[in-house]
Design a protein around this motif. Structure first.
Motif, mmCIF file in Angstrom:
data_model
loop_
_atom_site.group_PDB
_atom_site.id
_atom_site.type_symbol
_atom_site.label_atom_id
_atom_site.label_comp_id
_atom_site.label_asym_id
_atom_site.label_seq_id
_atom_site.Cartn_x
_atom_site.Cartn_y
_atom_site.Cartn_z
ATOM 1 N N SER A 35 3.725 1.006 2.449
ATOM 2 C CA SER A 35 2.697 1.588 1.584
ATOM 3 C C SER A 35 1.887 0.507 0.874
ATOM 4 O O SER A 35 0.917 0.784 0.197
ATOM 5 N N ILE A 36 2.303 -0.730 1.049
ATOM 6 C CA ILE A 36 1.671 -1.826 0.311
ATOM 7 C C ILE A 36 0.624 -2.568 1.128
ATOM 8 O O ILE A 36 -0.413 -2.966 0.616
ATOM 9 N N CYS B 201 11.782 -5.718 4.588
ATOM 10 C CA CYS B 201 10.913 -4.566 4.357
ATOM 11 C C CYS B 201 11.749 -3.318 4.587
ATOM 12 O O CYS B 201 12.286 -3.114 5.675
ATOM 13 N N LEU C 113 -2.808 -12.627 1.906
ATOM 14 C CA LEU C 113 -1.910 -12.735 0.759
ATOM 15 C C LEU C 113 -0.472 -12.323 1.091
ATOM 16 O O LEU C 113 0.450 -12.620 0.341
ATOM 17 N N LEU C 114 -0.303 -11.637 2.205
ATOM 18 C CA LEU C 114 1.054 -11.257 2.632
ATOM 19 C C LEU C 114 1.264 -11.696 4.076
ATOM 20 O O LEU C 114 0.355 -11.566 4.896
ATOM 21 N N GLU D 271 10.731 -0.091 3.926
ATOM 22 C CA GLU D 271 9.989 1.144 4.134
ATOM 23 C C GLU D 271 9.711 1.394 5.609
ATOM 24 O O GLU D 271 9.396 0.477 6.350
ATOM 25 N N CYS E 257 7.631 -8.850 7.376
ATOM 26 C CA CYS E 257 8.107 -8.970 6.002
ATOM 27 C C CYS E 257 9.634 -8.985 5.984
ATOM 28 O O CYS E 257 10.279 -8.126 6.568
ATOM 29 N N GLN F 31 -7.261 -4.889 3.404
ATOM 30 C CA GLN F 31 -8.635 -4.814 2.883
ATOM 31 C C GLN F 31 -9.047 -6.127 2.214
ATOM 32 O O GLN F 31 -10.160 -6.616 2.420
ATOM 33 N N VAL G 288 -3.737 -2.203 1.260
ATOM 34 C CA VAL G 288 -4.632 -2.846 0.299
ATOM 35 C C VAL G 288 -4.865 -4.303 0.677
ATOM 36 O O VAL G 288 -5.985 -4.811 0.594
ATOM 37 N N PHE G 289 -3.803 -4.962 1.125
ATOM 38 C CA PHE G 289 -3.926 -6.387 1.391
ATOM 39 C C PHE G 289 -4.613 -6.680 2.722
ATOM 40 O O PHE G 289 -5.101 -7.791 2.938
#
Lengths: 145, 145
Positions: B109-110, B103, B88-89, B105, B100, B116, B113-114
């Motif tokens: 931190s994002i 980006c 998804l990213l 950061e 990205c 996973q 999840v993606f």
DNA sequence: TTATTAGTCTACAAATTTTGTAGTGTTATT
DNA sequence: AATAACACTACAAAATTTGTAGACTAATAA
């Protein structure tokens, strides 16, 4: 792939989550810190406000802030607001269901797999929240310990 | 959501899987049975052929057919050919990785999840094959048993 | 109560991607 | 040869995404 809009939304929320309970944050500041076109960001934040994820205050000292604690908003909720369906096929979506156009099969042989994918994805996105993607602020960590 | 192109590809492959080892199938027949615009379908099938999923024969008695048995082609492979990235990213994609844009950061931190979500999705799509989405042909079932 | 600040809202425009079409070329069969 | 059917390039229409403009409303403070 997630649209830029959704990526922007996640970044903005990640920033706001780290500032939860510290008063309103200016759109301007989020846009600058996260390098998001400010007028585009305005629209996104407004949409999130109308969906009860964010709240805002107008006038001097105003800005945006999370309406509830970071762990109260799931990533699935955010994605449905800004991106739309999470499922990969319309006929398999829980919140945006649509009958497949021109589905010619009496019993669909394709959707089973995509129901599995949907469920596996939702298991994660429903359980993860803004707390889990909160920006890590190094300056907030006490290295002297 | 998957593009129409990918949905068309899956339907066509579902059809061809059910006819594996029964000789070439006309583009025309697939288009008609599956209600897919024929010229669009031509492009899709050609792409799948160039990616070694399909093979074809020209001239009278020609058409398209699976290059290998249905259980030899995973849905992940098909999706990467016609749809592109499964993640998804961009920064989390295995086959279409991209840094990205903007980006900001130091430590993202994002993306956790993606990653996973990607792994959960791939676990399914890498293991499921054209055999699993093969069109069910009622006329091929012997109800007399 | 007026000036200023900052979010609200609608509408539009540019850019990109998706979807679909046209037409010609190439190869295999009869 | 004639015909059938895939191969390939290029383009065009439609839809979606991304981004911008500008006027409006509400809150604050002098």
């Amino acid at each position: 792939m997630l649209s830029k809009k959704t990526q922007y939304a996640l970044r903005a929320l990640s920033f706001l989550a780290a500032r939860f309970d510290q008063g309103p944050v200016l759109i301007h500041e989020i846009a600058e810190q996260k390098k998001i076109p400010i007028k585009f960001l305005e629209n996104i934040l407004l949409e999130l406000k109308n969906a009860d994820v964010l709240d805002s205050k107008k006038g001097r000292g105003g800005g945006y802030f999370l309406k509830t604690a970071p762990d109260q908003t799931s990533l699935a909720k955010v994605m449905r607001i800004v991106e739309g369906p999470i499922a990969l096929l319309p006929c398999v979506s829980l919140y945006f269901y649509q009958k497949c156009a021109d589905c010619t099969e009496e019993v669909c042989s394709i959707n089973g797999v995509f129901i599995q994918v949907r469920d596996a994805t939702l298991k994660i996105l429903e359980s993860k929240t803004l707390e889990d993607i909160q920006e890590l602020r190094l300056e907030a960590i006490d290295f002297s310990i």
